[in-house]
Design an enzyme around this catalytic site. Structure first.
Site, short mmCIF file in Angstrom:
data_model
loop_
_atom_site.label_atom_id
_atom_site.label_comp_id
_atom_site.label_asym_id
_atom_site.label_seq_id
_atom_site.Cartn_x
_atom_site.Cartn_y
_atom_site.Cartn_z
N SER A 190 19.45 -30.17 -4.82
CA SER A 190 18.28 -29.96 -4.08
C SER A 190 17.22 -30.40 -4.47
O SER A 190 16.22 -30.79 -3.80
CB SER A 190 18.12 -28.47 -4.38
OG SER A 190 18.04 -28.12 -5.79
N ASP A 220 9.10 -22.98 -6.42
CA ASP A 220 9.40 -21.66 -5.98
C ASP A 220 10.30 -20.81 -7.31
O ASP A 220 11.15 -20.16 -6.94
CB ASP A 220 10.67 -21.82 -4.85
CG ASP A 220 11.64 -22.82 -5.25
OD1 ASP A 220 11.65 -23.23 -6.34
OD2 ASP A 220 12.53 -23.11 -4.34
N HIS A 261 12.44 -25.13 -8.15
CA HIS A 261 12.08 -26.63 -7.74
C HIS A 261 10.55 -27.11 -8.01
O HIS A 261 9.68 -26.01 -7.86
CB HIS A 261 12.47 -26.91 -6.30
CG HIS A 261 13.73 -26.36 -5.95
ND1 HIS A 261 14.28 -25.18 -5.54
CD2 HIS A 261 15.13 -27.11 -6.13
CE1 HIS A 261 15.67 -25.06 -5.57
NE2 HIS A 261 15.89 -26.12 -5.83
#
Ligand SMILES: *[C@@H]1O[C@H](CO)[C@@H](O)[C@H](O)[C@H]1NC(C)=O
Ligand SMILES: *[C@@H]1O[C@H](CO)[C@@H](O)[C@H](O)[C@H]1NC(C)=O
Ligand SMILES: *[C@@H]1O[C@H](CO)[C@@H](O)[C@H](O)[C@H]1NC(C)=O
Length: 380
Positions: free
Chosen positions: A39, A342, A345
């Site tokens: 991610s 968040d 990240h």
């Protein structure tokens, strides 16, 4: 001035004019980027396969969710911009993709090692590094067979003029931590490192010559792990980060650095670069105010407020019933003041600062001076 000289003068004048209006291409050794990751560098692959991403992801730069796990651009986006290349299209994105300047195989929740249900808890992507490498091989085969047919594929000689980037391994490290602890995870970290080195050698055989490997971030400073991982107060350092987890990351990074050094020796005409993004991020988490930020270990987008603003029951953008009340994890108004977007990240602000450090070259081993390879473009 003879007619020839004046013609030369005219040509130069025209070139300057064309460059002034932004039509001239600056010099760069790299025509493409091929990225492998999770991610932290997924530009939309995962959400192309499993469409569902909601706001406030993307709020800062794209103004809508575009498949990135951040409020804006990722390191791989900033790198592309700095090299004068467009954002990388995800290999898994069937609509609107253009692969002339590379492809992105990264997907959210990817691991280096094969996800086995016996080994990994749920929530792991099927697109592990071995699958991403297979996709790259398939990509090259298609380029060789079909590049002249389509306008969205690069020329077959692009693979030697490309930058191969890796930003993967975090999920191998973190996804089992709660279940088997640091000691359990450390059992298989050598395999993670050798799998990355093996992948570099395979890409070398496909024609790749320049490899940039970003090391593992200091997850012990992530709000999510500060909330979720078992620890006691003696495990927290003066900056509010988890000492034991950050030490384990540092051990992993040392192994990675050493293995890449060996890989470099075995591939004498290739550049195999270890990038210490860990040091950059650790510094941002520790002293955010020294770098124009305000908050280190507190998430911008989350629920609960307090030191971490993170609740594992309701992730950024989601709504859940908690204690008989529907609550939503929303974004702060000022993501540019945060390192953590968040809880897991990084924000666009942190990604930009990290990219500046990568471009500088001083966090690389061996030092890799981008400006000797490319006329770097402003990343604004
Ligand atoms: C904190 O954890 C460490 C290691 O897990 C342990 O050695 C120590 O006794 C614990 N301290 C307290 C106050 O519980
Ligand atoms: C929370 O939202 C769901 C879905 O909209 C709804 O079914 C539920 O009744 C709500 N719960 C409360 C406590 O308001
Ligand atoms: C890289 O950063 C260091 C330390 O901030 C600085 O001294 C150096 O000039 C920078 N180099 C480049 C090429 O920007």
């Amino acid at each position: 001035m003879g007619w020839k000289a004046s013609t030369n003068f005219l040509v130069i004048f025209m070139l300057v004019l064309v460059c002034r209006i932004g039509l001239c291409h600056s010099k760069c050794d790299f025509d493409a980027i091929f990225n492998f990751g999770d991610s932290n560098s997924d530009t939309g692959g995962f959400w192309s396969a499993f469409p569902a991403q909601s706001g406030p992801f993307g709020m800062t730069y794209f103004k809508k969710p575009v498949g990135r796990a951040s409020d804006g651009r990722l390191i791989v986006d900033f790198l592309a911009q700095a090299l004068g290349l467009p954002f990388l299209s995800p290999y898994l994105q069937s609509i609107g993709s253009n692969y002339k300047n590379g492809a992105n195989y990264a997907t959210l929740a990817s691991t280096v090692l094969l996800p086995k249900t016996s080994l990994f808890v749920t929530g792991i992507s099927p697109f592990s590094l071995a699958i991403q490498l297979n996709q790259m091989k398939q990509f090259k085969t298609k380029v060789n067979e079909e590049h002249q047919l389509g306008t969205t594929l690069p020329s077959p000689n692009i693979f030697g003029k490309s930058l191969y980037t890796f930003y993967i391994g975090q999920n191998d490290f973190t996804s089992n931590l709660a279940a088997i602890g640091i000691g359990g995870v450390q059992q298989y970290l050598p395999q993670v490192v050798s799998q990355i080195a093996g992948t570099i050698k395979e890409l070398y055989n496909l024609g790749g010559r320049t490899f940039l490997v970003l090391n593992l971030a200091p997850v012990g400073c992530y709000p999510s792990f500060l909330v979720e991982l078992p620890h006691n107060s003696s495990d927290i350092d003066e900056f509010g980060c988890l000492v034991s987890y950050n030490n384990a990351v540092a051990d992993y990074n040392k192994k990675l650095k050493e293995t890449l050094r060996q890989t470099r020796e075995s591939l004498s005409d290739a550049s195999v670069i270890y990038v210490d993004t860990h040091a950059v991020l650790l510094e941002l988490f520790r002293r955010p105010t020294s770098h124009g930020l305000k908050y280190g270990t507190k998430a911008c987008c989350g629920y609960g407020g307090g030191d971490y603003n993170f609740n594992p029951n309701v992730y950024c953008g989601n709504t859940k019933e908690i204690n008989g009340r529907n609550v939503t994890a929303t974004a702060c108004d000022d993501p540019y003041n945060y390192v953590s977007w968040d809880g897991v990240h990084a924000t666009e602000a942190a990604n930009k600062l990290t990219t500046f450090a990568i471009l500088n070259g001083s966090y690389s081993d061996p030092p890799f001076l981008f400006q000797e390879h490319c006329d770097l473009q402003p990343i604004g």
